[in-house]
Scaffold this active site. Sequence first.
Site, PDB file in Angstrom:
ATOM      1  N   TYR A   1      15.835  -2.751  14.305  1.00 47.97           N
ATOM      2  CA  TYR A   1      15.593  -2.517  13.114  1.00 47.97           C
ATOM      3  C   TYR A   1      16.368  -3.963  12.108  1.00 47.97           C
ATOM      4  CZ  TYR A   1      14.488  -1.604   8.437  1.00 47.97           C
ATOM      5  OH  TYR A   1      14.293  -1.861   7.035  1.00 47.97           O
TER       6      TYR A   1
ATOM      7  N   THR B   1       0.529  -1.320  -0.103  1.00 54.02           N
ATOM      8  CA  THR B   1       0.009   0.107   0.087  1.00 54.02           C
ATOM      9  C   THR B   1       0.708   1.130   0.640  1.00 54.02           C
ATOM     10  OG1 THR B   1       0.110  -0.373   2.748  1.00 54.02           O
ATOM     11  CG2 THR B   1      -2.087  -1.040   1.175  1.00 54.02           C
TER      12      THR B   1
HETATM   13  N1  LIG Z   1      12.897   2.312   2.458  1.00 49.32           N
HETATM   14  C1  LIG Z   1      13.965   1.807   2.512  1.00 49.32           C
HETATM   15  O1  LIG Z   1      14.897   2.993   2.813  1.00 49.32           O
HETATM   16  C2  LIG Z   1      14.114   0.597   2.899  1.00 49.32           C
HETATM   17  C3  LIG Z   1      15.863   0.491   3.098  1.00 49.32           C
HETATM   18  C4  LIG Z   1      15.874  -1.503   3.076  1.00 49.32           C
HETATM   19  C5  LIG Z   1      15.148  -1.772   3.173  1.00 49.32           C
HETATM   20  N2  LIG Z   1      13.492  -1.426   3.381  1.00 49.32           N
HETATM   21  C6  LIG Z   1      12.509  -2.235   3.424  1.00 49.32           C
HETATM   22  O2  LIG Z   1      11.288  -2.255   2.676  1.00 49.32           O
HETATM   23  C7  LIG Z   1      10.232  -2.864   2.957  1.00 49.32           C
HETATM   24  C8  LIG Z   1       9.108  -1.666   2.283  1.00 49.32           C
HETATM   25  O3  LIG Z   1       9.617  -0.421   2.959  1.00 49.32           O
HETATM   26  P1  LIG Z   1       8.969   0.856   2.758  1.00 49.32           P
HETATM   27  O4  LIG Z   1      10.039   1.671   2.776  1.00 49.32           O
HETATM   28  O5  LIG Z   1       8.141   0.826   1.344  1.00 49.32           O
HETATM   29  O6  LIG Z   1       7.965   1.660   3.521  1.00 49.32           O
HETATM   30  P2  LIG Z   1       6.496   2.019   3.760  1.00 49.32           P
HETATM   31  O7  LIG Z   1       6.022   2.942   2.795  1.00 49.32           O
HETATM   32  O8  LIG Z   1       6.654   2.510   5.229  1.00 49.32           O
HETATM   33  O9  LIG Z   1       5.744   0.332   3.242  1.00 49.32           O
HETATM   34  C9  LIG Z   1       5.580  -0.024   4.277  1.00 49.32           C
HETATM   35  C10 LIG Z   1       4.249  -0.725   3.428  1.00 49.32           C
HETATM   36  O10 LIG Z   1       4.272  -2.126   5.008  1.00 49.32           O
HETATM   37  C11 LIG Z   1       2.769  -1.476   5.286  1.00 49.32           C
HETATM   38  N3  LIG Z   1       3.030  -1.985   7.005  1.00 49.32           N
HETATM   39  C12 LIG Z   1       3.313  -1.510   8.027  1.00 49.32           C
HETATM   40  N4  LIG Z   1       3.186  -2.350   9.981  1.00 49.32           N
HETATM   41  C13 LIG Z   1       2.345  -3.129   8.941  1.00 49.32           C
HETATM   42  C14 LIG Z   1       1.196  -4.179   9.973  1.00 49.32           C
HETATM   43  N5  LIG Z   1       0.854  -4.242  11.267  1.00 49.32           N
HETATM   44  N6  LIG Z   1       0.659  -5.005   9.130  1.00 49.32           N
HETATM   45  C15 LIG Z   1      -0.229  -5.357   7.740  1.00 49.32           C
HETATM   46  N7  LIG Z   1       1.220  -4.349   6.821  1.00 49.32           N
HETATM   47  C16 LIG Z   1       1.977  -2.987   7.443  1.00 49.32           C
HETATM   48  C17 LIG Z   1       2.837  -0.992   5.331  1.00 49.32           C
HETATM   49  O11 LIG Z   1       0.587  -0.320   5.557  1.00 49.32           O
HETATM   50  P3  LIG Z   1       0.165   0.655   5.974  1.00 49.32           P
HETATM   51  O12 LIG Z   1      -0.393   1.290   4.613  1.00 49.32           O
HETATM   52  O13 LIG Z   1      -0.860   0.405   6.787  1.00 49.32           O
HETATM   53  O14 LIG Z   1       0.930   1.465   6.948  1.00 49.32           O
HETATM   54  C18 LIG Z   1       3.088  -0.210   4.302  1.00 49.32           C
HETATM   55  O15 LIG Z   1       2.732  -0.810   2.841  1.00 49.32           O
HETATM   56  C19 LIG Z   1      10.330  -2.991   4.197  1.00 49.32           C
HETATM   57  O16 LIG Z   1      10.178  -4.317   4.869  1.00 49.32           O
HETATM   58  C20 LIG Z   1      11.474  -1.934   4.735  1.00 49.32           C
HETATM   59  O17 LIG Z   1      12.404  -2.545   6.134  1.00 49.32           O
HETATM   60  C21 LIG Z   1      13.326  -0.462   3.222  1.00 49.32           C
END
Ligand SMILES: NC(=O)c1ccc[n+]([C@@H]2O[C@H](COP(=O)([O-])OP(=O)(O)OC[C@H]3O[C@@H](n4cnc5c(N)ncnc54)[C@H](OP(=O)(O)O)[C@@H]3O)[C@@H](O)[C@H]2O)c1
Length: 276
Positions: free
Chosen positions: A161, A12
């Site tokens: 994390y 999402t």
């Molecule tokens: N951004 C970075 O720089 C980065 C770097 C390395 C790895 N990552 C990893 O990439 C992945 C995606 O992160 P993102 O950067 O795209 O962050 P994001 O934009 O915050 O997206 C996180 C997603 O996870 C969902 N989520 C969070 N808590 C949840 C829960 N309790 N139950 C169900 N869904 C939940 C959120 O849903 P809602 O819409 O309900 O909030 C959203 O769809 C994560 O595993 C993160 O650790 C990110």
Amino acid sequence: MHGKVIVMTGATSGIGEAAALALAAMGARLVLIARNPERGGATLERLERANPGAGHSVYHADLSLMAETRRAAAEIAEREPAIDVLANNAGALFLRRQVTAEGLERTFALNHMSYFGLTADLGHRLAPGARIVNTASAAHRGTRFSMENLQSERYRGLEVYGRSKLLNILFTRQAARVFEGTGVTVNCFHPGVVASRFFDDKPGGLGFFLRMVKPFAVSSRKGAETLVYLASSDAVRGVTGRYFARRRPAKITDEAANDDSARALWAESTRLYASA
Ligand SMILES: NC(=O)c1ccc[n+]([C@@H]2O[C@H](COP(=O)([O-])OP(=O)(O)OC[C@H]3O[C@@H](n4cnc5c(N)ncnc54)[C@H](OP(=O)(O)O)[C@@H]3O)[C@@H](O)[C@H]2O)c1
């Protein structure tokens, strides 16, 4: 990807949504597990525009709760007999220690246990040649595995994390062994530093730091490229148990390469998931 069924969490927003839209545009049908019904509905509309008439769907669950993870998996398993890709991607950084109603530390529950639970409960619905893709991170570097500290009693947000992302790699490598001989592959990746909602709404000095970093981060579309690659490319057919960055195999730390840790984590996750 025409006719392929992709189950994805965290679609999402950010990396997951960008990957889901790209894969839908390639012809796939997306099955989302979303926590927020409004955001789930909005993403569903975007998917419908990317691949009209495919029959994309959304299931609702808070994936930090194993009972909800199990329920969503059961609902999907009932309706989806042949899943081609399971993308475990939902994750978050929590600056303060929180314990879920099921007694699990929240980072561990969401960032690791939901990956484990969905894989365990949807494994029997994976199609021949299916792919499991887990979103990990270079943040695993510098963290250590400890069976005694899985629930992070001593809590420092960034460290906890990073350790959860180390667990993603250990889990990926052990899952690859578990699925060996079935044709199912399991890989994980680092998306880069991505300007998603991940950086938002964090209090204090670290929150300020994250807001400063965000303008220099890459777009979600760029961050999604390796997920899309691992889910769809012929170049990685049959490749399993690997960690990727920028669509190439990348080095992991000795901690992440430790098979004893991977086996111990798998055994403990099995026990915790059964008892949650
Ligand atoms: N951004 C970075 O720089 C980065 C770097 C390395 C790895 N990552 C990893 O990439 C992945 C995606 O992160 P993102 O950067 O795209 O962050 P994001 O934009 O915050 O997206 C996180 C997603 O996870 C969902 N989520 C969070 N808590 C949840 C829960 N309790 N139950 C169900 N869904 C939940 C959120 O849903 P809602 O819409 O309900 O909030 C959203 O769809 C994560 O595993 C993160 O650790 C990110």
